[in-house]
Scaffold this motif. Structure first.
Motif, PDB file in Angstrom:
ATOM      1  N   GLY A   1      28.316  48.860  33.795  1.00 30.20           N
ATOM      2  CA  GLY A   1      29.270  49.716  34.484  1.00 30.20           C
ATOM      3  C   GLY A   1      30.211  50.401  33.529  1.00 30.20           C
ATOM      4  N   ILE A   2      30.987  51.301  34.095  1.00 27.24           N
ATOM      5  CA  ILE A   2      32.009  52.020  33.346  1.00 27.24           C
ATOM      6  C   ILE A   2      33.312  51.937  34.125  1.00 27.24           C
ATOM      7  CG2 ILE A   2      30.414  53.566  32.164  1.00 27.24           C
ATOM      8  CD1 ILE A   2      31.098  55.722  34.276  1.00 27.24           C
ATOM      9  N   THR A   3      34.422  52.104  33.425  1.00 29.80           N
ATOM     10  CA  THR A   3      35.733  52.076  34.054  1.00 29.80           C
ATOM     11  C   THR A   3      36.628  53.131  33.426  1.00 29.80           C
ATOM     12  OG1 THR A   3      37.671  50.719  34.580  1.00 29.80           O
ATOM     13  CG2 THR A   3      36.564  50.245  32.495  1.00 29.80           C
ATOM     14  N   ASP A   4      37.596  53.589  34.218  1.00 30.84           N
ATOM     15  CA  ASP A   4      38.585  54.520  33.668  1.00 30.84           C
ATOM     16  C   ASP A   4      39.746  53.761  33.041  1.00 30.84           C
ATOM     17  OD1 ASP A   4      39.963  53.578  35.904  1.00 30.84           O
ATOM     18  OD2 ASP A   4      40.318  55.555  36.754  1.00 30.84           O
ATOM     19  N   GLY A   5      39.707  52.430  33.078  1.00 29.75           N
ATOM     20  CA  GLY A   5      40.773  51.608  32.517  1.00 29.75           C
ATOM     21  C   GLY A   5      41.981  51.512  33.433  1.00 29.75           C
ATOM     22  N   LYS A   6      41.900  52.131  34.603  1.00 31.24           N
ATOM     23  CA  LYS A   6      43.003  52.119  35.571  1.00 31.24           C
ATOM     24  C   LYS A   6      42.574  51.509  36.901  1.00 31.24           C
ATOM     25  CE  LYS A   6      44.882  56.331  33.579  1.00 31.24           C
ATOM     26  NZ  LYS A   6      45.180  57.742  33.819  1.00 31.24           N
ATOM     27  N   GLY A   7      41.510  50.709  36.866  1.00 27.85           N
ATOM     28  CA  GLY A   7      41.080  50.018  38.074  1.00 27.85           C
ATOM     29  C   GLY A   7      39.943  50.667  38.828  1.00 27.85           C
ATOM     30  N   LYS A   8      39.401  51.773  38.359  1.00 25.04           N
ATOM     31  CA  LYS A   8      38.265  52.431  39.017  1.00 25.04           C
ATOM     32  C   LYS A   8      37.000  52.146  38.208  1.00 25.04           C
ATOM     33  CE  LYS A   8      40.608  54.547  42.227  1.00 25.04           C
ATOM     34  NZ  LYS A   8      40.549  54.127  43.584  1.00 25.04           N
ATOM     35  N   PHE A   9      35.917  51.850  38.931  1.00 28.18           N
ATOM     36  CA  PHE A   9      34.659  51.479  38.303  1.00 28.18           C
ATOM     37  C   PHE A   9      33.487  52.209  38.938  1.00 28.18           C
ATOM     38  CE2 PHE A   9      37.401  47.907  37.484  1.00 28.18           C
ATOM     39  CZ  PHE A   9      37.039  47.468  36.224  1.00 28.18           C
ATOM     40  N   VAL A  10      32.423  52.352  38.173  1.00 28.82           N
ATOM     41  CA  VAL A  10      31.088  52.692  38.652  1.00 28.82           C
ATOM     42  C   VAL A  10      30.200  51.644  38.010  1.00 28.82           C
ATOM     43  CG1 VAL A  10      29.220  54.375  38.664  1.00 28.82           C
ATOM     44  CG2 VAL A  10      31.597  55.171  38.815  1.00 28.82           C
ATOM     45  N   ALA A  11      29.438  50.908  38.817  1.00 30.55           N
ATOM     46  CA  ALA A  11      28.667  49.795  38.272  1.00 30.55           C
ATOM     47  C   ALA A  11      27.428  49.541  39.107  1.00 30.55           C
ATOM     48  CB  ALA A  11      29.523  48.528  38.218  1.00 30.55           C
ATOM     49  N   GLY A  12      26.478  48.856  38.499  1.00 29.66           N
ATOM     50  CA  GLY A  12      25.267  48.487  39.200  1.00 29.66           C
ATOM     51  C   GLY A  12      24.702  47.199  38.648  1.00 29.66           C
ATOM     52  N   VAL A  13      23.785  46.618  39.427  1.00 27.37           N
ATOM     53  CA  VAL A  13      23.194  45.340  39.054  1.00 27.37           C
ATOM     54  C   VAL A  13      21.839  45.211  39.753  1.00 27.37           C
ATOM     55  CG1 VAL A  13      24.315  44.050  40.929  1.00 27.37           C
ATOM     56  CG2 VAL A  13      23.684  42.860  38.826  1.00 27.37           C
ATOM     57  N   VAL A  14      20.922  44.465  39.149  1.00 22.32           N
ATOM     58  CA  VAL A  14      19.622  44.204  39.749  1.00 22.32           C
ATOM     59  C   VAL A  14      19.790  43.224  40.908  1.00 22.32           C
ATOM     60  CG1 VAL A  14      17.352  43.137  39.337  1.00 22.32           C
ATOM     61  CG2 VAL A  14      18.328  44.711  37.658  1.00 22.32           C
ATOM     62  N   LEU A  15      19.080  43.496  42.008  1.00 20.33           N
ATOM     63  CA  LEU A  15      19.029  42.591  43.160  1.00 20.33           C
ATOM     64  C   LEU A  15      17.807  41.682  43.033  1.00 20.33           C
ATOM     65  CD1 LEU A  15      19.661  45.160  46.034  1.00 20.33           C
ATOM     66  CD2 LEU A  15      21.209  43.322  45.337  1.00 20.33           C
ATOM     67  N   ILE A  16      17.959  40.422  43.429  1.00 14.82           N
ATOM     68  CA  ILE A  16      16.830  39.490  43.468  1.00 14.82           C
ATOM     69  C   ILE A  16      16.323  39.504  44.909  1.00 14.82           C
ATOM     70  CG2 ILE A  16      16.053  37.129  43.075  1.00 14.82           C
ATOM     71  CD1 ILE A  16      18.427  36.861  41.097  1.00 14.82           C
TER      72      ILE A  16
END
Length: 176
Positions: A64-79
């Motif tokens: 993921g990535i963050t703006d350092g101010k509490g906002k994120f874009v992230a992902g993960v593999v599902l099982i």
């Protein structure tokens, strides 16, 4: 001390204070960076809400990535083995800011990603996590500039503005 020397000294002091003050400011809104493992662990649920089910996530694949101010874009593999999502969805995706992927406009929310391997590319499908509603597709192409195969990776916009699945990538844009 003469007036000329006092003036030069004050100008130099003002310049130093200005530089120090600028470096102490908050990062610019455009300064997204890779999220740390700790930030991803706090953000990604151990079991993602996938329509009516709660499917386990594989945290070691999170990116993921963050703006350092509490906002994120992230992902993960599902099982997904043993769930109705098996074969349809492969990743859980969180966008806390609006973004554009291909022709798909995503508002802040939770999404599912599924993909189909073609001869030279992947067709990557996006769905709403809560309903499973199909939102659109984007083509991911083999990227010669990526040297590692990744289960999932989001590159910060300053680096590449790409999302990577395996050896395949597709661009994204963060909207403000």
């Amino acid at each position: 001390m003469t007036n000329s020397r006092k003036y030069k000294w004050l100008v130099a002091l003002f310049a130093v204070l200005t530089v120090v003050g600028m470096s102490a400011q908050e990062p610019r809104s455009g300064s997204w960076r890779a999220a740390t493992d700790g930030e991803l662990k706090a953000l990604i649920p151990p079991r993602a809400p996938v329509i009516q089910e709660r499917i386990e996530t594989e945290l070691r694949t999170a990116s993921g990535i963050t703006d350092g101010k509490g906002k994120f874009v992230a992902g993960v593999v599902l099982i997904t083995a043993g769930y109705s999502a098996e074969g349809k969805y492969s990743h859980y995706f969180i966008a806390q800011v609006p973004m554009k992927i291909g022709n798909i406009q995503l508002s802040a929310g939770e999404y599912l990603i599924g993909w189909k391997h073609n001869e030279e590319s992947l067709t990557v499908n996006f769905y709403e996590a809560a309903s499973g509603k199909f939102l659109g597709s984007v083509e991911a192409v083999k990227n010669a500039s990526t040297t590692r195969v990744e289960s999932f990776r989001i590159w910060p916009p300053a680096d590449k503005s790409l999302i990577q699945i395996g050896r395949f990538t597709f661009p994204y844009q963060l909207e403000s």
